[in-house]
Design an enzyme around this catalytic site. Sequence first.
Site, PDB file in Angstrom:
ATOM      1  CG  HIS A 308      -1.995   1.060   1.370  1.00  0.00           C
ATOM      2  ND1 HIS A 308      -1.924   2.378   1.575  1.00  0.00           N
ATOM      3  CD2 HIS A 308      -3.150   0.505   0.584  1.00  0.00           C
ATOM      4  CE1 HIS A 308      -2.997   3.014   1.293  1.00  0.00           C
ATOM      5  NE2 HIS A 308      -3.761   2.221   0.373  1.00  0.00           N
ATOM      6  CG  ASP A 365      -8.154  -4.466  -2.895  1.00  0.00           C
ATOM      7  OD1 ASP A 365      -9.704  -3.791  -2.228  1.00  0.00           O
ATOM      8  OD2 ASP A 365      -7.499  -3.685  -2.782  1.00  0.00           O
TER       9      ASP A 365
HETATM   10  N1  CMC Z   1       4.046  -7.701  -4.520  1.00  0.00           N
HETATM   11  C1  CMC Z   1       5.237  -7.540  -5.274  1.00  0.00           C
HETATM   12  N2  CMC Z   1       5.631  -6.389  -4.740  1.00  0.00           N
HETATM   13  C2  CMC Z   1       5.489  -5.422  -4.217  1.00  0.00           C
HETATM   14  C3  CMC Z   1       3.900  -4.805  -4.037  1.00  0.00           C
HETATM   15  C4  CMC Z   1       3.184  -6.379  -4.791  1.00  0.00           C
HETATM   16  N3  CMC Z   1       2.227  -6.517  -3.781  1.00  0.00           N
HETATM   17  N4  CMC Z   1       3.949  -3.763  -3.874  1.00  0.00           N
HETATM   18  C5  CMC Z   1       5.087  -3.182  -4.158  1.00  0.00           C
HETATM   19  N5  CMC Z   1       6.110  -4.253  -4.084  1.00  0.00           N
HETATM   20  C6  CMC Z   1       7.001  -3.792  -4.124  1.00  0.00           C
HETATM   21  C7  CMC Z   1       7.914  -3.156  -5.719  1.00  0.00           C
HETATM   22  O1  CMC Z   1       7.853  -3.812  -6.648  1.00  0.00           O
HETATM   23  C8  CMC Z   1       8.979  -2.645  -5.017  1.00  0.00           C
HETATM   24  O2  CMC Z   1       9.812  -3.066  -5.219  1.00  0.00           O
HETATM   25  P1  CMC Z   1      11.379  -2.250  -5.581  1.00  0.00           P
HETATM   26  O3  CMC Z   1      11.932  -1.319  -4.111  1.00  0.00           O
HETATM   27  O4  CMC Z   1      12.493  -3.378  -5.201  1.00  0.00           O
HETATM   28  O5  CMC Z   1      11.428  -1.494  -6.963  1.00  0.00           O
HETATM   29  C9  CMC Z   1       8.215  -1.847  -3.383  1.00  0.00           C
HETATM   30  O6  CMC Z   1       7.584  -3.167  -3.271  1.00  0.00           O
HETATM   31  C10 CMC Z   1       7.766  -0.314  -3.150  1.00  0.00           C
HETATM   32  O7  CMC Z   1       6.354  -0.632  -4.501  1.00  0.00           O
HETATM   33  P2  CMC Z   1       5.763   1.043  -4.639  1.00  0.00           P
HETATM   34  O8  CMC Z   1       5.323   0.232  -6.731  1.00  0.00           O
HETATM   35  O9  CMC Z   1       6.614   1.339  -5.243  1.00  0.00           O
HETATM   36  O10 CMC Z   1       5.169   1.453  -4.146  1.00  0.00           O
HETATM   37  P3  CMC Z   1       3.604   2.079  -4.643  1.00  0.00           P
HETATM   38  O11 CMC Z   1       3.214   3.023  -3.539  1.00  0.00           O
HETATM   39  O12 CMC Z   1       3.506   3.366  -5.991  1.00  0.00           O
HETATM   40  O13 CMC Z   1       2.265   0.837  -4.828  1.00  0.00           O
HETATM   41  C11 CMC Z   1       0.245  -0.313  -4.897  1.00  0.00           C
HETATM   42  C12 CMC Z   1       1.479   0.834  -4.008  1.00  0.00           C
HETATM   43  C13 CMC Z   1      -0.612  -0.936  -3.746  1.00  0.00           C
HETATM   44  C14 CMC Z   1       0.264   0.290  -6.158  1.00  0.00           C
HETATM   45  C15 CMC Z   1       1.724  -1.532  -4.789  1.00  0.00           C
HETATM   46  O14 CMC Z   1       1.831  -2.069  -3.770  1.00  0.00           O
HETATM   47  C16 CMC Z   1       0.726  -2.669  -5.137  1.00  0.00           C
HETATM   48  O15 CMC Z   1       0.375  -2.745  -6.886  1.00  0.00           O
HETATM   49  N6  CMC Z   1       0.613  -3.536  -5.033  1.00  0.00           N
HETATM   50  C17 CMC Z   1      -0.924  -5.083  -5.117  1.00  0.00           C
HETATM   51  C18 CMC Z   1      -1.907  -4.838  -5.927  1.00  0.00           C
HETATM   52  C19 CMC Z   1      -2.851  -4.003  -4.695  1.00  0.00           C
HETATM   53  O16 CMC Z   1      -3.261  -5.149  -3.662  1.00  0.00           O
HETATM   54  N7  CMC Z   1      -3.659  -3.148  -4.899  1.00  0.00           N
HETATM   55  C20 CMC Z   1      -4.096  -3.065  -3.780  1.00  0.00           C
HETATM   56  C21 CMC Z   1      -4.761  -1.076  -3.007  1.00  0.00           C
HETATM   57  S1  CMC Z   1      -5.053  -1.446  -1.470  1.00  0.00           S
HETATM   58  C22 CMC Z   1      -6.473  -0.745  -2.455  1.00  0.00           C
HETATM   59  C23 CMC Z   1      -6.810   0.306  -2.342  1.00  0.00           C
HETATM   60  O17 CMC Z   1      -6.916   1.441  -2.318  1.00  0.00           O
HETATM   61  O18 CMC Z   1      -7.070   0.431  -3.949  1.00  0.00           O
END
Ligand code: CMC
Length: 432
Positions: A308, A365
């Site tokens: 998140h 989720d």
């Molecule tokens: N699985 C594997 N790696 C992950 C995941 C995941 N679910 N989430 C983040 N990471 C890794 C990402 O690859 C990155 O690694 P590195 O530093 O090596 O590049 C690190 O963690 C930080 O991730 P980020 O993409 O910079 O984080 P963000 O804040 O931009 O993204 C997120 C947040 C929710 C989009 C992401 O965690 C994600 O894609 N999760 C899976 C989809 C999901 O479950 N979404 C629902 C969110 S909660 C409900 C809502 O409010 O919508």
Amino acid sequence: MSDSKAQLARLEINGRKCEFPVLTGSEGEQSVDIRRLRKETGLTTFDPGFVNTASCQSAITYLDGEKGILRYRGYPVEELIKICNFIDVAYLLIHGVLPNEQVRNDFARLLNRHSMIHESMRTFFDHFPENAHPMAILSAMVVSLSSFYPEMESDQEGVDMAATRLLSKIRTIAAFSYKKSIGEPVVQPSYKLSYCENFLNMMFASPVANYKLDPVVVRALDQLLILHADHEQNCSTSAVRLIGSSGANLYASVSAGICALWGPAHGGANQGVIQMLERLQAEGGDAKKIIDRAKDPNANFRLMGFGHRVYKTYDPRARIAKQLCEEVLGKLGINEPLLDLAMKLEQAALSDEYFIERNLYPNVDFYTGIIFRAMGIPTDMFTVMFAIGRLPGWIANWLEWMSDPAQKIGRPRQLYVGPKKQKVPPRKQGGF
Ligand code: CMC
């Protein structure tokens, strides 16, 4: 750079010193007010994904991502979910106070009075293809409401009425889109039923068979909707505010929010979780395999329902959803192998260095899809359920934005990295 004692942040650029006020929120959060930055320095800030940007001041929802706190109008979500129903919480978010019993009942009755959709609109459903995703139908129908009820443009009363109509009609639209997808005639809403009962009845009754409302399912739906009701400036809520900032009406703004929610990184993740768990089950339940895939930077795959932007600890909504999931399945006597798999996957992820280092925990989720499934909600309707729940939050944010004296059209800047000025080469005239 930041001097919180003097409540000023100092920036030095090319020998020039500038000072910016530090704003403090009601929970002690601080934010550098850079509204004068470009005027004074010619600089913009570069913040893709708005990771460091507070786009507004808001009095609706507070969340602390480090401590795992979520409160609507100051009330902890854990308490609201035990004590209130969705109508209470919708009213709280939109009007700022919890309604007393009389006000809540009047509000619920008002919602029932506006629950039907215009007959001409009902025919729209006939023209979507059978396999249309219900989120596409939902956003199209919500924006269409603006052409049936244009009077909302005029005054505060009109805006309130639009909010009421939207809150009421969204469940009818959602249920009708499901009926369309299974080729069954629609079931109309009833004044006799509560908000959640009405939705379930429209989904699962048919002209030839009644639907027996189970209080366990009704209450679980109420609680799930509360759990989704608001989450401050997430992607879809920011979309609602951004569209609204151009002066677009509430229906158009919420329709954009629905589209934003649909994406798998946002609300679409609840559908993604079940698909992931089903795949895991089909492949023999090897959690390590899926974890390894999620860790592989070349796999273009993320563990759905994990991670998140704001929570760097266990999402409080995921904790509630997990507990609710066990309770509801137990009460309904359902033995769901996907729940066992989800718990196994969670355990494997939480003890893996990759997830520990990055503070990746289950989000809202991760467990909600299993509950929706136990209620009989089809997988492609999960994100629609999220949208129904999030609607009060979108409405509250839209209303807050509209009455904010600091509001301006949302219009970020960019850092241009394209070609410098070049001359258009001569071209042969004529032809296509
Ligand atoms: N699985 C594997 N790696 C992950 C995941 C995941 N679910 N989430 C983040 N990471 C890794 C990402 O690859 C990155 O690694 P590195 O530093 O090596 O590049 C690190 O963690 C930080 O991730 P980020 O993409 O910079 O984080 P963000 O804040 O931009 O993204 C997120 C947040 C929710 C989009 C992401 O965690 C994600 O894609 N999760 C899976 C989809 C999901 O479950 N979404 C629902 C969110 S909660 C409900 C809502 O409010 O919508």
